[in-house]
Design an enzyme around this catalytic site. Structure first.
Site, mmCIF file in Angstrom:
data_model
loop_
_atom_site.group_PDB
_atom_site.id
_atom_site.type_symbol
_atom_site.label_atom_id
_atom_site.label_comp_id
_atom_site.label_asym_id
_atom_site.label_seq_id
_atom_site.Cartn_x
_atom_site.Cartn_y
_atom_site.Cartn_z
ATOM 1 C CB SER A 117 -3.968 13.451 5.645
ATOM 2 O OG SER A 117 -3.944 14.101 4.390
ATOM 3 C CE LYS A 118 0.142 5.898 4.776
ATOM 4 N NZ LYS A 118 0.210 4.838 5.676
ATOM 5 N NE ARG A 119 -7.430 11.630 1.678
ATOM 6 C CZ ARG A 119 -8.190 12.584 2.187
ATOM 7 N NH1 ARG A 119 -8.562 13.594 1.451
ATOM 8 N NH2 ARG A 119 -8.584 12.522 3.429
ATOM 9 N N GLY A 169 0.921 13.414 1.287
ATOM 10 C CA GLY A 169 2.351 13.160 1.398
ATOM 11 C C GLY A 169 2.590 12.072 2.415
#
Ligand code: GLU
Length: 491
Positions: A263-265, A267
């Protein structure tokens, strides 16, 4: 499907960026097609216009181009970055095929495999609330499934808003035969009567993707695991229309090291961010190809041609693949070392723009750090000491262990003489410099440590740095002796 020309596709929605998992999907589809001398299509699935992002198609194609993933058919960019479409099945931009999809939706109704649904958004909301309240599974309740042809006609004639839904079986099971997962069974009663045509006449993904895969002759549908639960609906359409379904392969999820979905969170997930940071296309390709598949246990480095030769869809793992940034970094370092010098300089020298020095010195600095580099951008800060006019020795010890200052001075003074004796033509040859200096150390009866430590610290102003021979060969004779003189003053 023996005898059939292999045809695969990558069918992204233009949502603004290309997910790193999407790159792996595209890559596998390309590898399979190219291995068989078949076709690899790029199709844009833009029927959900609410998600449309300006410039997303161009961006997607550009990123694939940079990664050297090239379709043989479908949407692409020409040399002026204009979208073009090539192949026998134009258009490859799905929204432009909506009339074809509408025709198929009608045929499904005629075959009694789909039906008009006139339920309003308010009614659907109420049904959902009720289901939640009574703790039943949410989903369409089949309200319009059994309207009589007359009722339907009256509503259509009155211009009532409607969608078209699949008329899926209420009971029994369906088996999806997946190339990677084997047989996966689904109970029909848990699957909603999916909307296939929206009230504005636009198809949904399920109808559009199935129809286009059929019309374009796709033999292998390769996509992410998240689409597995949609496949029963797609198989239902194939069967209803009397079409031969393609082979399906659902790729494992890509996971963070803690096994949660990438997920974006935690990386970056956008492929373009990796490219912007300086990850090389070859490193990314190599890395992504091995996320969930590895042809041999004893190798990690594969060229694109090797990947094409060795790829085996049936050997892809079912289990989620962990995204190990360390491994990507290691591969990037490998490919940076492999590239030819000129290409390497073009990549790295811009990161030395802020330093006032000639290109020769910059090139030598870039080469000195090549072995240690993960990303080209790292070099900027790491090498500043090689461009400084004055070094700061206040936080380092120039003297070796329990040696005295005089001993260090003696060695530094001798070093200046040794360096001055080096022929100008040899001043950038680290190997030569090493044997030249070591011979003198021996002749004086000194130790390597007690001589090379002060020399290295004098040259770098650091207690950790490349070897003094590498430093001399990078800085050249003049810079090197001037630095040693500075250090002598400090002592
Ligand atoms: N358009 C879908 C996506 O955005 C593609 C799913 C498929 O490959 O069938 O991922």
């Amino acid at each position: 499907m023996p005898g059939k020309r292999i045809k695969t596709r990558f069918a992204p929605s233009p949502t603004g960026f290309l997910h790193i998992g999407g790159v792996r999907t595209a890559l596998y589809a390309e590898l399979l097609a190219k291995q068989a001398g078949g076709d690899f299509i790029l199709r844009i699935e833009d029927t959900d216009q609410s998600r449309y992002v300006e410039g997303a198609v161009e961006n997607l194609c550009r990123t694939l181009k940079q990664l050297d993933i090239t379709p043989t058919e479908g949407v692409w960019l020409d040399d002026n970055e204009k979208i073009i479409q090539k192949g026998d099945h134009v258009p490859y931009i799905q929204s432009a095929r909506k009339q074809i999809h509408q025709e198929y939706a009608k045929q499904l109704i005629e075959k009694d495999k789909a039906y008009y649904c006139f339920c309003t958004a308010e009614r659907l909301e109420e049904v959902r609330k009720m289901q939640e309240l009574t703790k039943r599974p949410t989903g369409y309740d089949g309200h319009c499934r059994d309207l009589s042809p007359e009722e339907v006609k009256t509503k259509l004639d009155a211009g009532e808003n409607h969608v078209i839904r699949l008329k899926l079986p209420n009971e029994g099971e369906i088996t999806v035969s997946d190339v990677i997962r084997g047989d996966v069974r689904f109970e029909w009663k848990l699957i909603d009567d999916q909307v296939i045509l929206k009230s504005d006449g636009m198809p949904t993904y399920h109808l559009a993707a199935t129809a286009d895969d059929h019309d374009m002759g796709i033999t292998h549908v390769i996509r992410g695991e998240e689409w597995l639960s949609s496949t029963p609906k797609h198989l239902f359409i194939y069967e209803a229309m009397g079409w031969e379904p393609p082979a399906f392969a659902h790729l494992p999820l890509i996971l963070n090291p803690d096994k949660t979905k990438l997920s974006k969170r935690q990386g970056d997930v956008a492929a373009e961010d990796y490219l912007k940071k300086g990850y090389l296309p070859q490193a990314l390709t190599n890395f992504l190809a091995l996320l969930g598949w590895n042809p041999t246990a004893d190798r990690e480095i594969f060229s694109k041609d090797e990947l094409i030769k060795l790829f085996d869809l049936s050997k892809v793992n079912k289990a989620g693949a962990i995204f190990q940034l360390d491994k990507l970094n290691w591969l990037n370092n490998h490919y940076l070392r492999e590239m030819d010098d000129q290409a390497y300089f073009e990549l790295v020298l811009p990161y030395l723009n802020s330093y006032k020095a000639n290109d020769d010195l910059k090139q030598r600095v870039a080469l000195l750090y090549r072995e240690r580099m993960t990303l080209p951008s790292e070099i900027t800060d790491e090498v500043s000491y090689l461009f400084d006019d004055k070094l700061d020795y206040s936080n380092v010890s120039i003297t070796w262990k329990d040696h005295s200052k005089d001993e260090a001075k003696e060695r530094l003074q001798a070093s200046i003489e040794w360096i001055e004796q080096i022929d100008d033509s040899k001043q950038y040859d680290a190997q030569f410099i090493e044997s030249h200096i070591k011979t003198f150390i021996q002749e004086n009866g000194w130790g390597n440590g007690d001589t090379l430590w002060p020399l290295r610290v004098a040259l770098s102003g650091k207690e950790k740095s490349p070897s003094p021979f590498d430093l001399i060969a990078t800085l050249g004779k003049k810079q090197s002796t001037s630095r040693i003189k500075q250090a002598l003053q400090e002592l």
